[in-house]
Write a protein that holds these residues in place. Sequence first.
Motif, PDB file in Angstrom:
ATOM      1  N   PRO A 202       0.798  -1.229   0.000  1.00 13.91           N
ATOM      2  CA  PRO A 202       0.000   0.000   0.000  1.00 13.91           C
ATOM      3  C   PRO A 202       0.832   1.281   0.000  1.00 13.91           C
ATOM      4  O   PRO A 202       0.442   2.260  -0.653  1.00 13.91           O
ATOM      5  CB  PRO A 202      -0.842  -0.102   1.287  1.00 13.91           C
ATOM      6  N   ILE A 227       6.004   1.965  14.087  1.00 10.22           N
ATOM      7  CA  ILE A 227       6.827   1.268  13.094  1.00 10.22           C
ATOM      8  C   ILE A 227       6.137   1.305  11.734  1.00 10.22           C
ATOM      9  O   ILE A 227       6.754   1.626  10.711  1.00 10.22           O
ATOM     10  CB  ILE A 227       7.091  -0.194  13.532  1.00 10.22           C
ATOM     11  N   TYR A 228       4.830   1.015  11.726  1.00 10.95           N
ATOM     12  CA  TYR A 228       4.080   1.009  10.465  1.00 10.95           C
ATOM     13  C   TYR A 228       4.157   2.379   9.793  1.00 10.95           C
ATOM     14  O   TYR A 228       4.406   2.484   8.586  1.00 10.95           O
ATOM     15  CB  TYR A 228       2.624   0.607  10.713  1.00 10.95           C
ATOM     16  N   LEU A 230       6.339   4.968  10.286  1.00 12.51           N
ATOM     17  CA  LEU A 230       7.690   5.361   9.874  1.00 12.51           C
ATOM     18  C   LEU A 230       8.129   4.651   8.598  1.00 12.51           C
ATOM     19  O   LEU A 230       8.647   5.269   7.668  1.00 12.51           O
ATOM     20  CB  LEU A 230       8.679   4.984  10.970  1.00 12.51           C
ATOM     21  N   LEU A 231       7.939   3.341   8.555  1.00 11.78           N
ATOM     22  CA  LEU A 231       8.382   2.579   7.383  1.00 11.78           C
ATOM     23  C   LEU A 231       7.548   2.940   6.157  1.00 11.78           C
ATOM     24  O   LEU A 231       8.080   3.062   5.050  1.00 11.78           O
ATOM     25  CB  LEU A 231       8.343   1.075   7.672  1.00 11.78           C
ATOM     26  N   SER A 232       6.250   3.156   6.359  1.00  8.61           N
ATOM     27  CA  SER A 232       5.409   3.548   5.224  1.00  8.61           C
ATOM     28  C   SER A 232       5.825   4.914   4.684  1.00  8.61           C
ATOM     29  O   SER A 232       5.897   5.117   3.457  1.00  8.61           O
ATOM     30  CB  SER A 232       3.931   3.566   5.632  1.00  8.61           C
ATOM     31  N   GLY A 234       8.759   6.182   4.784  1.00 13.28           N
ATOM     32  CA  GLY A 234      10.006   5.952   4.057  1.00 13.28           C
ATOM     33  C   GLY A 234       9.747   5.406   2.659  1.00 13.28           C
ATOM     34  O   GLY A 234      10.355   5.842   1.683  1.00 13.28           O
ATOM     35  N   ILE A 235       8.833   4.450   2.568  1.00 14.81           N
ATOM     36  CA  ILE A 235       8.525   3.838   1.267  1.00 14.81           C
ATOM     37  C   ILE A 235       7.908   4.870   0.317  1.00 14.81           C
ATOM     38  O   ILE A 235       8.246   4.925  -0.866  1.00 14.81           O
ATOM     39  CB  ILE A 235       7.580   2.622   1.438  1.00 14.81           C
TER      40      ILE A 235
END
Lengths: 246, 246
Positions: A202, A227-228, A230-232, A234-235
């Motif tokens: 997503p 975590i979800y 921050l990483l999203s 970044g993506i």
Amino acid sequence: MSAAFKNAGHQIVQVYSRDIQHAQLLAYHVKAEAVDKLSRVNAETDIFIIAVKDDAIPVVAQQLAVYNKLIVHTAGNTSLAALKQYAAASGVFYPLQTFSKVKEIDFSTVPLCIEGASPEIELTLTELAGTISNRVYKINAEQRRQLHLAAVFACNFPNYLYYIAQQILDKQKIGFDILKPLIKETADKVQNYLPAQVQTGPAIRNDENTMEEHLDLLSNEPALMQIYTLLSQGIIKMDKRSNGAR
Amino acid sequence: MSAAFKNAGHQIVQVYSRDIQHAQLLAYHVKAEAVDKLSRVNAETDIFIIAVKDDAIPVVAQQLAVYNKLIVHTAGNTSLAALKQYAAASGVFYPLQTFSKVKEIDFSTVPLCIEGASPEIELTLTELAGTISNRVYKINAEQRRQLHLAAVFACNFPNYLYYIAQQILDKQKIGFDILKPLIKETADKVQNYLPAQVQTGPAIRNDENTMEEHLDLLSNEPALMQIYTLLSQGIIKMDKRSNGAR
């Protein structure tokens, strides 16, 4: 690594550990002598390989210095200086792989990162490394530190994310097995493509509805929400170098 | 998936896309007719499989309703309700895998998650799924949502972490190749062990010196520092169920 050396025709002279049982266990497998005192070390050897916790490396090196032999350590995050001050000749022999007692490894595919205190030592270590692995790299001190950091992102953190995924499934009484083909395929893909070319999910589609629904599902788990998010984020900002699928 | 159906002896009657070229490309591979109007759909078919963006699913379903056939969608995060209101018979046929245009997949190992509006439909879909995959799961709506979330943690996020690792190496002029065996081994390990059993790295050892040094190396990258800190904190708190290596 000692088994790989043995299989390549080298002789493992001794295995040292403070705990003689640990030394014996490993020594038995490679037909070496087990010792639990560094004063008992056999001086008739070509190289000492130190594979201990980072902060114990100088301690062991200091005691081995009297033998006047080539000493190497196997640590990603420790500089050559930890040996140089004690050893006549020193180097680094860093295997870039994750080792668990539960699982054996084909050493021939393990990247070995070599650094030597001199060009001659570097050559010796490169030749030695070549007898057990076909992936030998000359890596300097700064590169090795960064490589160790990169390995945390490429190995330790993904394994923790597998753990989170497993926890989510546990709550639904779904076995972890269902995720294994996905985990394997994700790692297989980057063997032939750059991660940016094969990013899916997503976040890379900027699918805000799905991301919001996922955060809703995590609403009782503030750490996982963080975590979800921050990483999203970044993506979403990822440098997309190709028109890979989404 | 259409290739897998074709190979299993099914007939792909038509492939629809708003973009006739997209439809033709896929239709050609499976010897089907390409159409770009839903009014041209052949009513002499057993099942309609909708594989479009989540929010387009009800739109397509509504137009297919007139044909009075079994309609399924393939989405992880969309409920069966999106079809139920239009379709005479409906279900979900969700393949839990990451698909990229650049890489083909052996469909027989892809987990297929089945849900049907009735037990009869569920049986039909389970049998159909069994012709192309040997991993068929009956998964209800809530489970599928959680599974989709877990897949983000098990696939999309690890791939992004591979990307970060690659960026770190790029700055040191080290090729991404050096990390590939590590990435592969990390994914291979959890095929046979639980992630908690094989967690390695500084965080699980609570090696504060190394973690501080890593954060120093990331000091110009605040987002990466945050990711490093959050994931390390999670690992430190991990529920260690076994004495795996560190």
